[in-house]
Scaffold this motif. Structure first.
Motif, PDB file in Angstrom:
ATOM      1  N   ILE A   1       0.889  -1.166   0.000  1.00  0.00           N
ATOM      2  CA  ILE A   1       0.000   0.000   0.000  1.00  0.00           C
ATOM      3  C   ILE A   1       0.922   1.210   0.000  1.00  0.00           C
ATOM      4  CG2 ILE A   1      -1.779   1.293   1.246  1.00  0.00           C
ATOM      5  CD1 ILE A   1      -2.688  -1.380   2.508  1.00  0.00           C
ATOM      6  N   TYR A   2       1.033   1.860  -1.140  1.00  0.00           N
ATOM      7  CA  TYR A   2       1.993   2.956  -1.321  1.00  0.00           C
ATOM      8  C   TYR A   2       1.281   4.298  -1.108  1.00  0.00           C
ATOM      9  CZ  TYR A   2       5.458   5.976  -3.563  1.00  0.00           C
ATOM     10  OH  TYR A   2       6.384   6.964  -3.812  1.00  0.00           O
ATOM     11  N   CYS A   3       1.746   5.041  -0.097  1.00  0.00           N
ATOM     12  CA  CYS A   3       1.062   6.282   0.272  1.00  0.00           C
ATOM     13  C   CYS A   3       1.680   7.507  -0.410  1.00  0.00           C
ATOM     14  CB  CYS A   3       1.133   6.507   1.774  1.00  0.00           C
ATOM     15  SG  CYS A   3       0.435   5.148   2.739  1.00  0.00           S
TER      16      CYS A   3
ATOM     17  N   ASP B   1       1.347  18.024  -9.349  1.00  0.00           N
ATOM     18  CA  ASP B   1       2.710  17.653  -9.770  1.00  0.00           C
ATOM     19  C   ASP B   1       3.422  16.849  -8.690  1.00  0.00           C
ATOM     20  OD1 ASP B   1       2.375  18.882 -12.154  1.00  0.00           O
ATOM     21  OD2 ASP B   1       3.464  20.720 -11.617  1.00  0.00           O
ATOM     22  N   LEU B   2       3.199  17.241  -7.445  1.00  0.00           N
ATOM     23  CA  LEU B   2       3.861  16.556  -6.336  1.00  0.00           C
ATOM     24  C   LEU B   2       3.425  15.090  -6.257  1.00  0.00           C
ATOM     25  CD1 LEU B   2       5.395  17.607  -3.422  1.00  0.00           C
ATOM     26  CD2 LEU B   2       3.372  16.349  -2.698  1.00  0.00           C
ATOM     27  N   ILE B   3       2.114  14.865  -6.380  1.00  0.00           N
ATOM     28  CA  ILE B   3       1.602  13.491  -6.313  1.00  0.00           C
ATOM     29  C   ILE B   3       2.115  12.697  -7.530  1.00  0.00           C
ATOM     30  CG2 ILE B   3      -0.502  12.066  -6.290  1.00  0.00           C
ATOM     31  CD1 ILE B   3      -0.071  13.741  -3.712  1.00  0.00           C
ATOM     32  N   THR B   4       2.104  13.343  -8.692  1.00  0.00           N
ATOM     33  CA  THR B   4       2.660  12.686  -9.888  1.00  0.00           C
ATOM     34  C   THR B   4       4.084  12.212  -9.611  1.00  0.00           C
ATOM     35  OG1 THR B   4       1.357  14.145 -11.294  1.00  0.00           O
ATOM     36  CG2 THR B   4       3.172  12.973 -12.355  1.00  0.00           C
ATOM     37  N   ASN B   5       4.891  13.104  -9.025  1.00  0.00           N
ATOM     38  CA  ASN B   5       6.283  12.747  -8.736  1.00  0.00           C
ATOM     39  C   ASN B   5       6.407  11.623  -7.728  1.00  0.00           C
ATOM     40  OD1 ASN B   5       7.646  14.336 -10.450  1.00  0.00           O
ATOM     41  ND2 ASN B   5       7.934  16.031  -9.016  1.00  0.00           N
TER      42      ASN B   5
ATOM     43  N   ILE C   1       4.437   9.231  -7.214  1.00  0.00           N
ATOM     44  CA  ILE C   1       4.073   7.962  -7.857  1.00  0.00           C
ATOM     45  C   ILE C   1       5.121   7.552  -8.896  1.00  0.00           C
ATOM     46  CG2 ILE C   1       2.344   6.895  -9.375  1.00  0.00           C
ATOM     47  CD1 ILE C   1       0.260   8.398  -7.677  1.00  0.00           C
ATOM     48  N   MET C   2       5.512   8.539  -9.711  1.00  0.00           N
ATOM     49  CA  MET C   2       6.518   8.252 -10.747  1.00  0.00           C
ATOM     50  C   MET C   2       7.821   7.737 -10.136  1.00  0.00           C
ATOM     51  SD  MET C   2       6.619  11.263 -13.576  1.00  0.00           S
ATOM     52  CE  MET C   2       8.283  11.678 -13.127  1.00  0.00           C
ATOM     53  N   GLU C   3       8.317   8.500  -9.154  1.00  0.00           N
ATOM     54  CA  GLU C   3       9.633   8.190  -8.583  1.00  0.00           C
ATOM     55  C   GLU C   3       9.605   6.954  -7.686  1.00  0.00           C
ATOM     56  OE1 GLU C   3      11.060  12.847  -8.638  1.00  0.00           O
ATOM     57  OE2 GLU C   3      11.276  11.742  -6.768  1.00  0.00           O
ATOM     58  N   GLY C   4       8.459   6.680  -7.071  1.00  0.00           N
ATOM     59  CA  GLY C   4       8.396   5.548  -6.144  1.00  0.00           C
ATOM     60  C   GLY C   4       7.984   4.241  -6.785  1.00  0.00           C
ATOM     61  N   LEU C   5       7.239   4.338  -7.908  1.00  0.00           N
ATOM     62  CA  LEU C   5       6.627   3.116  -8.452  1.00  0.00           C
ATOM     63  C   LEU C   5       6.936   2.818  -9.922  1.00  0.00           C
ATOM     64  CD1 LEU C   5       3.000   3.387  -6.965  1.00  0.00           C
ATOM     65  CD2 LEU C   5       4.877   1.946  -6.122  1.00  0.00           C
TER      66      LEU C   5
END
Ligand code: PGA
Length: 248
Positions: A123-125, A140-144, A146-150
């Motif tokens: 479960i990735y927060c 943009d922050l949420i995009t990052n 998700i992009m950078e973590g997943l």
């Protein structure tokens, strides 16, 4: 069809006796559920609660894991230890760990990989602060995050990932995102997933809302097209509240 999921994050609460009582009240009040129900107690209760939840509809998650599978990391818990217990999930990147333990997206990549390598689901927060929202950088922050973590994961591995959108200004504050704010961000997250992985993966990924979700607002939040359930903190410490959120 993606799963509807309600997960309870117990954080650093409850001794073992209280944890067992809460767990058994949840199991008995829940009955059968069409949703996936997960609880995340403290590490020290996990082994006992594995026995306790056997044969019930309740699944178990850890609240975190270390990025290495073993070694000289005093005080840490590895994904392999959690997997050995038979856990289903681990929560990673919770805002309290990002804020208090300095966890960033780069570290979370390693943690996600450790968890996946041991067969755990994640479960990735993700979530923004109030200042970030006010200054308009939240999408943009949420995009990052998700992009950078997943986004190092392949499409097939994405079926082991659940995303939890938890705006920091709503976590533990009593202020909930409106259903419109939640839907807007969840739709954004699904678009980000669609752009990277295509519609199939995006449509099959459950996206949970978290942040002061309680019985009185859960129904409206969960009714949103892109809100597939919740990650519940405070209200998950009360069996009645938690089960009524699940039934919402
Ligand atoms: P809350 O916490 O429901 O108490 O706001 C949510 C979370 O931290 O997951």
């Amino acid at each position: 069809m993606r799963k509807q999921i309600v997960a309870g994050n117990w954080k650093m609460n409850n001794n073992l006796q209280e944890a067992k009582e809460l767990c058994s009240s949840i199991i008995s009040q829940l009955g059968v559920s069409d949703k996936e129900v997960i609880i995340a107690p403290s590490y020290v209760h996990l082994a006992s609660l594995v026995e306790f939840t056997k044969g019930s509809a309740v699944m178990l998650a850890a609240q975190n894991c270390h990025q290495e599978l073993s070694g000289a990391y005093t005080g840490e818990i590895s994904a392999s230890m959690l997997a050995y217990l038979g856990l289903d999930y681990v929560i990673l990147g919770h805002s309290e760990r990002r804020v208090h333990n300095g966890e960033d997206n780069a570290l979370l990549v390693k943690k996600v990989n450790a968890a996946i390598s041991q067969g755990l689901k994640v479960i990735y927060c993700c979530g923004e602060t109030l200042e970030q929202r006010k200054s308009g950088v939240h999408f943009d922050l949420i995009t990052n995050q998700i992009m950078e973590g997943l986004f190092h994961l392949d499409a097939e591995t994405m079926n082991r990932i659940v995303i939890a959108y938890e705006p920091l200004w709503a976590v533990g504050t009593g202020v909930t995102a409106t259903s419109a704010q939640a839907q807007e961000m969840h739709a954004h997250i699904r678009k980000v997933l669609t752009d990277k992985y295509g519609a199939d993966v995006a449509q099959n990924t459950s996206i949970l809302y978290g942040g002061s979700c309680v019985p009185s607002n859960a129904g409206e939040l969960f009714a949103q097209t892109d809100v597939d359930g919740g990650l519940i903190g405070g209200a998950s410490l009360n069996a009645e509240d938690f089960t009524s959120i699940i039934k919402a």
